[in-house]
Write an enzyme that holds these catalytic residues in place. Sequence first.
Site, PDB file in Angstrom:
ATOM      1  N   ASP A  12       0.811  -1.225   0.000  1.00  0.00           N
ATOM      2  CA  ASP A  12       0.000   0.000   0.000  1.00  0.00           C
ATOM      3  C   ASP A  12       0.843   1.273   0.000  1.00  0.00           C
ATOM      4  OD1 ASP A  12      -2.234  -1.624   0.079  1.00  0.00           O
ATOM      5  OD2 ASP A  12      -2.312  -1.608   2.272  1.00  0.00           O
ATOM      6  N   LYS A  15       1.985   2.092  -5.068  1.00  0.00           N
ATOM      7  CA  LYS A  15       2.522   1.505  -6.309  1.00  0.00           C
ATOM      8  C   LYS A  15       1.606   1.788  -7.492  1.00  0.00           C
ATOM      9  CE  LYS A  15       2.414  -2.516  -4.302  1.00  0.00           C
ATOM     10  NZ  LYS A  15       2.061  -2.125  -2.922  1.00  0.00           N
ATOM     11  N   GLY A  39      -4.631  -4.277  -3.753  1.00  0.00           N
ATOM     12  CA  GLY A  39      -5.573  -3.214  -4.108  1.00  0.00           C
ATOM     13  C   GLY A  39      -4.724  -2.022  -4.494  1.00  0.00           C
ATOM     14  N   HIS A  40      -4.661  -1.730  -5.779  1.00  0.00           N
ATOM     15  CA  HIS A  40      -3.806  -0.643  -6.272  1.00  0.00           C
ATOM     16  C   HIS A  40      -4.687   0.491  -6.768  1.00  0.00           C
ATOM     17  CE1 HIS A  40      -0.409  -3.781  -7.116  1.00  0.00           C
ATOM     18  NE2 HIS A  40      -0.738  -3.689  -5.853  1.00  0.00           N
ATOM     19  N   GLN A 222       1.897  -6.123  -3.103  1.00  0.00           N
ATOM     20  CA  GLN A 222       2.346  -6.207  -1.717  1.00  0.00           C
ATOM     21  C   GLN A 222       3.645  -5.404  -1.539  1.00  0.00           C
ATOM     22  OE1 GLN A 222       1.180  -9.559  -3.164  1.00  0.00           O
ATOM     23  NE2 GLN A 222      -0.710  -8.574  -2.559  1.00  0.00           N
TER      24      GLN A 222
HETATM   25  P1  GDP Z   1      -0.694   0.330  -3.560  1.00  0.00           P
HETATM   26  O1  GDP Z   1      -1.328  -0.929  -3.081  1.00  0.00           O
HETATM   27  O2  GDP Z   1       0.773   0.367  -3.283  1.00  0.00           O
HETATM   28  O3  GDP Z   1      -1.008   0.640  -4.991  1.00  0.00           O
HETATM   29  O4  GDP Z   1      -1.325   1.505  -2.669  1.00  0.00           O
HETATM   30  P2  GDP Z   1      -2.896   1.665  -2.288  1.00  0.00           P
HETATM   31  O5  GDP Z   1      -3.634   2.108  -3.478  1.00  0.00           O
HETATM   32  O6  GDP Z   1      -3.386   0.460  -1.576  1.00  0.00           O
HETATM   33  O7  GDP Z   1      -2.796   2.805  -1.187  1.00  0.00           O
HETATM   34  C1  GDP Z   1      -2.283   4.058  -1.462  1.00  0.00           C
HETATM   35  C2  GDP Z   1      -3.377   5.090  -1.146  1.00  0.00           C
HETATM   36  O8  GDP Z   1      -2.780   6.377  -1.060  1.00  0.00           O
HETATM   37  C3  GDP Z   1      -4.397   5.220  -2.248  1.00  0.00           C
HETATM   38  O9  GDP Z   1      -5.623   5.547  -1.658  1.00  0.00           O
HETATM   39  C4  GDP Z   1      -3.898   6.361  -3.099  1.00  0.00           C
HETATM   40  O10 GDP Z   1      -4.922   7.048  -3.812  1.00  0.00           O
HETATM   41  C5  GDP Z   1      -3.307   7.259  -2.045  1.00  0.00           C
HETATM   42  N1  GDP Z   1      -2.161   8.067  -2.450  1.00  0.00           N
HETATM   43  C6  GDP Z   1      -1.163   7.770  -3.309  1.00  0.00           C
HETATM   44  N2  GDP Z   1      -0.241   8.757  -3.325  1.00  0.00           N
HETATM   45  C7  GDP Z   1      -0.673   9.694  -2.460  1.00  0.00           C
HETATM   46  C8  GDP Z   1      -0.138  10.930  -2.003  1.00  0.00           C
HETATM   47  O11 GDP Z   1       0.946  11.362  -2.389  1.00  0.00           O
HETATM   48  N3  GDP Z   1      -0.868  11.626  -1.073  1.00  0.00           N
HETATM   49  C9  GDP Z   1      -2.061  11.175  -0.593  1.00  0.00           C
HETATM   50  N4  GDP Z   1      -2.687  11.905   0.315  1.00  0.00           N
HETATM   51  N5  GDP Z   1      -2.585  10.011  -1.004  1.00  0.00           N
HETATM   52  C10 GDP Z   1      -1.899   9.265  -1.900  1.00  0.00           C
HETATM   53  P1  IMO Z   2      -0.979  -4.206  -2.189  1.00  0.00           P
HETATM   54  O1  IMO Z   2      -0.511  -4.838  -3.481  1.00  0.00           O
HETATM   55  C1  IMO Z   2      -1.068  -4.516   2.156  1.00  0.00           C
HETATM   56  C2  IMO Z   2      -1.295  -8.552   3.840  1.00  0.00           C
HETATM   57  C3  IMO Z   2      -2.554  -8.980   4.558  1.00  0.00           C
HETATM   58  C4  IMO Z   2      -1.954  -9.940   5.583  1.00  0.00           C
HETATM   59  C5  IMO Z   2      -0.844 -10.622   4.801  1.00  0.00           C
HETATM   60  C6  IMO Z   2      -1.227 -11.974   4.221  1.00  0.00           C
HETATM   61  O2  IMO Z   2      -2.230  -3.447  -2.301  1.00  0.00           O
HETATM   62  O3  IMO Z   2       0.150  -3.482  -1.544  1.00  0.00           O
HETATM   63  P2  IMO Z   2      -2.776 -12.696   2.183  1.00  0.00           P
HETATM   64  O4  IMO Z   2      -4.222 -12.473   1.921  1.00  0.00           O
HETATM   65  O5  IMO Z   2      -1.874 -12.163   1.127  1.00  0.00           O
HETATM   66  O6  IMO Z   2      -2.447 -14.120   2.508  1.00  0.00           O
HETATM   67  O7  IMO Z   2      -2.467 -11.867   3.538  1.00  0.00           O
HETATM   68  O8  IMO Z   2      -0.510  -9.736   3.755  1.00  0.00           O
HETATM   69  N1  IMO Z   2      -1.489  -8.058   2.462  1.00  0.00           N
HETATM   70  C7  IMO Z   2      -1.377  -6.780   2.102  1.00  0.00           C
HETATM   71  N2  IMO Z   2      -1.149  -5.675   2.835  1.00  0.00           N
HETATM   72  N3  IMO Z   2      -1.187  -4.416   0.813  1.00  0.00           N
HETATM   73  C8  IMO Z   2      -1.378  -5.528   0.055  1.00  0.00           C
HETATM   74  O9  IMO Z   2      -1.363  -5.501  -1.270  1.00  0.00           O
HETATM   75  C9  IMO Z   2      -1.532  -6.769   0.704  1.00  0.00           C
HETATM   76  N4  IMO Z   2      -1.750  -8.035   0.263  1.00  0.00           N
HETATM   77  C10 IMO Z   2      -1.711  -8.809   1.351  1.00  0.00           C
HETATM   78  O10 IMO Z   2      -3.197  -7.887   5.164  1.00  0.00           O
HETATM   79  O11 IMO Z   2      -1.360  -9.207   6.620  1.00  0.00           O
HETATM   80 MG    MG Z   3      -2.869  -1.569  -1.843  1.00  0.00          MG
END
Ligand code: GDP
Ligand code: IMO
Ligand code: MG
Length: 422
Positions: A12, A15, A39-40, A222
């Site tokens: 999270d 990416k 979840g990206h 991840q």
């Molecule tokens: P990922 O799994 O690495 O793709 O990241 P996620 O999408 O799960 O979580 C990142 C969250 O931060 C998302 O809700 C993005 O919209 C948000 N986000 C990304 N870059 C920024 C930033 O620079 N500032 C803020 N406030 N939010 C951001």
């Molecule tokens: P992105 O790609 C954050 C965490 C789960 C749990 C552990 C194992 O959005 O960064 P699983 O269901 O994979 O067996 O769970 O890994 N986890 C993540 N945490 N971002 C993710 O993906 C994750 N995918 C799995 O919360 O702790």
């Molecule tokens: Mg994510």
Amino acid sequence: MNIVIVGIQWGDEGKGKIIDILSKKVDYIVRYQGGSNAGHTVVVEDKEYIFHLIPSGILHKGKICCIGNGVVIDCAALIKEINGLESSGVHIGNRLKISSLAHVIFPYHKILDELREAKRSKKIGTTKRGIGPCYADKINRCGIRMVDLLNPRILREKLKDNLDEKRQILEKVYGHPGFKFQSIYKEYLHYGKTLSKYISNTHLLLNKVIGQDKDVLFEGAQGTFLDIDFGTYPFVTSSSATAGGACIGTGVAPIKLNKIIGVAKAYTTRVGEGPFPAQFTPAFDKFIREKGNEFGATTGRPRRCGWFDLVMVREAVILNGISELAVMKLDVLDGLKTIKICTAYKYKGKLFKEFPHDLEVLENARTVYKEMPGWEDSVSNVRHFKDLPANAKNYLSELEDSLGVGVSIVSVGSSREETIFR
Ligand code: GDP
Ligand code: IMO
Ligand code: MG
């Protein structure tokens, strides 16, 4: 130029946003591991897209997106994602390619994920998407791949064997009745038919286009500390989230990779269970969670928040061969008097500058911090590095100096525009 995008904390990191931005400059984008546990998030003109399986480059017209052999696929989730994109006007057409070698998640994987988790004395906090059990079957050589969905005889044989074995485990260990063959067989043959137009040999395609000097972006899911080998085991996911996974999960040789970009938040978050040495105190944890909207993009669970942890990220830089950094969500740190950076852990009188492997140390260590002054003004509207508040620049310089890697991208908001390139 073939670039790997890898998370260098616990996932999270942002990416999705970086993949979306860099996709403009490449021809192909390929996801290399994980499944719908990911979840990206990509935000374009106030519309938020959350990708679970489809690479985050799909919003760019003409770009080809591949789901590599290293990914585990929940067919229903993938079809839902395809349909969702099409209905919001994102035309996929022949731009999606799914590796015929990618393994398929079945209902028994999901239920086993849930039941095993319920039985564990120390929970992992999985996403319950069937990820662990599906990868376990892959390694156990009883997995079912996308190509198998296209061959009714092979699917029947493999599914029968799996359902027999799983029924016994489900009944005897967990008191669950198991699954009936016919309905699952029909359902998955149907998925095979629906997805057949996308299923192909993606590793030959990627190698061919790389040979033609096309550019490929490798999308990690991840993060480094959720990696099956290098993460905070057993509180990890079941795949190789580190940069090395990009080769295994796509069939592209290491020599073809030119650059590895590490994506890190300006602080740290973690969703699910497991140690988190630099976690904030409860009140500040809540404050940053709300300010940064730190809730899981897949499960909606609250993410735990903490200070930037150099002990972790130094290790991630080495493990992934990071050549540059994208620092995300700098805006969330606006308005803080003091910002801390974790430089080491302390446990039983011993100082740890390297990431310890012993869970006991990780769970109980005290953190050693360097304190830096924060900045008053919001960074959200800044578009050039030179215009950042002096203390924000100092903070980023401190990270660069401590990690020995330059920061090439600074993100100051979730949208494409809220990005500083250096
Ligand atoms: P990922 O799994 O690495 O793709 O990241 P996620 O999408 O799960 O979580 C990142 C969250 O931060 C998302 O809700 C993005 O919209 C948000 N986000 C990304 N870059 C920024 C930033 O620079 N500032 C803020 N406030 N939010 C951001
Ligand atoms: P992105 O790609 C954050 C965490 C789960 C749990 C552990 C194992 O959005 O960064 P699983 O269901 O994979 O067996 O769970 O890994 N986890 C993540 N945490 N971002 C993710 O993906 C994750 N995918 C799995 O919360 O702790
Ligand atoms: Mg994510």
